[in-house]
Each structure stands twice: as structure tokens, then as C-alpha cells.
Design a protein around this motif. Sequence first.
Motif, short mmCIF file in Angstrom:
data_model
loop_
_atom_site.label_atom_id
_atom_site.label_comp_id
_atom_site.label_asym_id
_atom_site.label_seq_id
_atom_site.Cartn_x
_atom_site.Cartn_y
_atom_site.Cartn_z
N SER A 197 33.63 8.00 -27.66
CA SER A 197 33.34 9.04 -27.45
C SER A 197 32.14 9.85 -28.29
O SER A 197 31.57 10.93 -27.93
N ASP A 198 31.73 8.95 -29.42
CA ASP A 198 30.68 9.65 -30.33
C ASP A 198 29.25 9.34 -29.68
O ASP A 198 28.37 9.72 -29.96
N CYS A 199 29.32 8.64 -28.36
CA CYS A 199 28.14 8.61 -27.54
C CYS A 199 27.97 9.47 -26.73
O CYS A 199 28.77 9.89 -26.02
N PRO A 200 26.88 10.49 -26.83
CA PRO A 200 26.72 11.24 -25.94
C PRO A 200 26.54 11.26 -24.42
O PRO A 200 26.07 10.23 -23.87
N ARG A 201 27.64 12.16 -23.58
CA ARG A 201 27.46 12.01 -22.05
C ARG A 201 26.50 12.75 -21.30
O ARG A 201 26.36 12.63 -20.00
N GLU A 202 25.86 13.67 -21.94
CA GLU A 202 25.09 14.57 -21.24
C GLU A 202 23.68 13.89 -21.05
O GLU A 202 23.24 13.11 -21.97
#
Length: 276
Positions: free
Chosen positions: A271-276
Motif C-alpha cells: 500500500s505504500d506504493c502510490p495508486r494515483e
Amino acid sequence: MLLLLLLQVLVSCLWLGRSEVVTSFESSCPQFFFRETPPNEALEPENPAWICQRYNNQYYFATLYDRNRRIPVYSAYLYQPGSGKRPKTWLVEPQLMGPSYPKTMEKEWTLLNYFDVSSEQLSKSQAILQDYKNLTGLNRGHLNPSGHHLDSSSRTATFTLTNIVPQDEKLNGGAWNNYEQQTMIRRTQGCNTTYVVVGAVPGNNYIAKGKVNKPSHIWSSACCEVDTNHRKAWAVIAENDKNEVQLLTLGELEDVLTQLYGRDQVSLFDSDCPRE
């Protein structure tokens, strides 16, 4: 004569590395995933094999393999491009036939001649070279491409058929190749470490008399660490019958894959990888 055979087998095993069918990536080769977190179970096929792709005594990437459809679900690796010759030798995974077989990526010829394996036996466990002969409009498409690796051993390790899908030849040589070679270089500017997961969505068509699935889509996602506090991510997807690649955010790709698979929400990276 027997001594000569034993020597040939020994040389073959020393020359080739290992790739192991394991019980989980987390316990065996977690280093290819951002924060040592593989994609979640939403992509897992009915009959999976987790392969730590090892060659010349070193792990180079990880592949989740679909035993029934005889294609990889995804391959995960670290992006470390380098120049050099493209390998020519294709390899297969003996352990897909069972744990008693060598832990070595081997040439089909070696298995058939030195390990008392029949073509039928090998063919039941995975795709073989014969399956990719005489194709029209398709060719062998790498998920993890050899050009994303530094040296000859790491490039050779990508030439296992467990890392290959039947890919539209125009896409493979055109828009997908542009993404692999040009877009990736641009996008990774300023990145210290780039984690990549590339996959294929199973389709409704098959090659090799119904043996090897032709994916409906090919996709790729990347999570790059700029420094300890900053990360960036991006993704692409392509229909496997058009020479077009669609650039997406990581979150958009996860949503598209969730719709295509029709199961739980897909998560490709921690989850620390940006999704935007």
C-alpha cells in the motif's frame, strides 16, 4: 560410455542454474517485490505454481505460473537495464513435472536425453517449444523482457518458456516494445530502485490444439523508490490483438484487472506504493 553420460549431465547442471517451484514467494524469493509483498490472491489461478527463477546459482525473478493454461500469470523483477546480446537458448522448468526432477532450468533436449523424460510428460506440465511453432500473427512474448537486465546470466534466465505467452506479433514488436524500451527509460528517471510486475489476463482462445492459452490482455506495473520518503508508480495495459498500449495509474490498472478477473479487488504492490 556411462562415465561420459554422467559427465555430460554434470556439465549441463553446472552450466544451467536453478529455478525452483516453491510454496510461497515471501519465504523463498521476496526480494523481487516492493516491501517483499507479492500481489494478492485475486490473480491466483486454480492450479498455480510459484517459481523462483534461478540461474547460475542466483535468483533473477519470480513467476506465478498457471499450470492448467500453461502460461505465466505474472513475472516480478527489478528493472536493471543493460546492453548485450539477446540469448538464443530456450529453457523449461523440470520441477513442474514434480519435485523429484532437477531444480534446474534445463533445455528440453537435456531432459529428454539425460533424465528419461518423454515429450508427452514434459508437455503435460507446461508449454514447450513445439507449442509455439507455426503460429500466425502471434509470437513468443516475454513478460519479463531480457533487455531489462544487466548481464548475460540475468538475460538468459528470462528465456524460460514459463515467462512466455502467445503475444500478438505487431504488439510485441511495436507499441509494447516501445513501452519496454522507451517509456520505461523515461519513467524511471530519478528512481533508485524500480520494482516491476508484468502479467497476462487469460483469454478464451488457445494455441497448440487447445493446450496453451492466448491471453486477452498483457499488462505491466512499476513501483519506483526515488528515495526513502518518495515513490512513484505507473502502469499500462494492452489488448492482445491490437498494437496499442494504454498508460494508466497503478490504481486504474488494479481496478481494470479486478473487472477483468471478476473476483476480489486486485492489489499488485504494498500500500505504500502510490495508486494515483
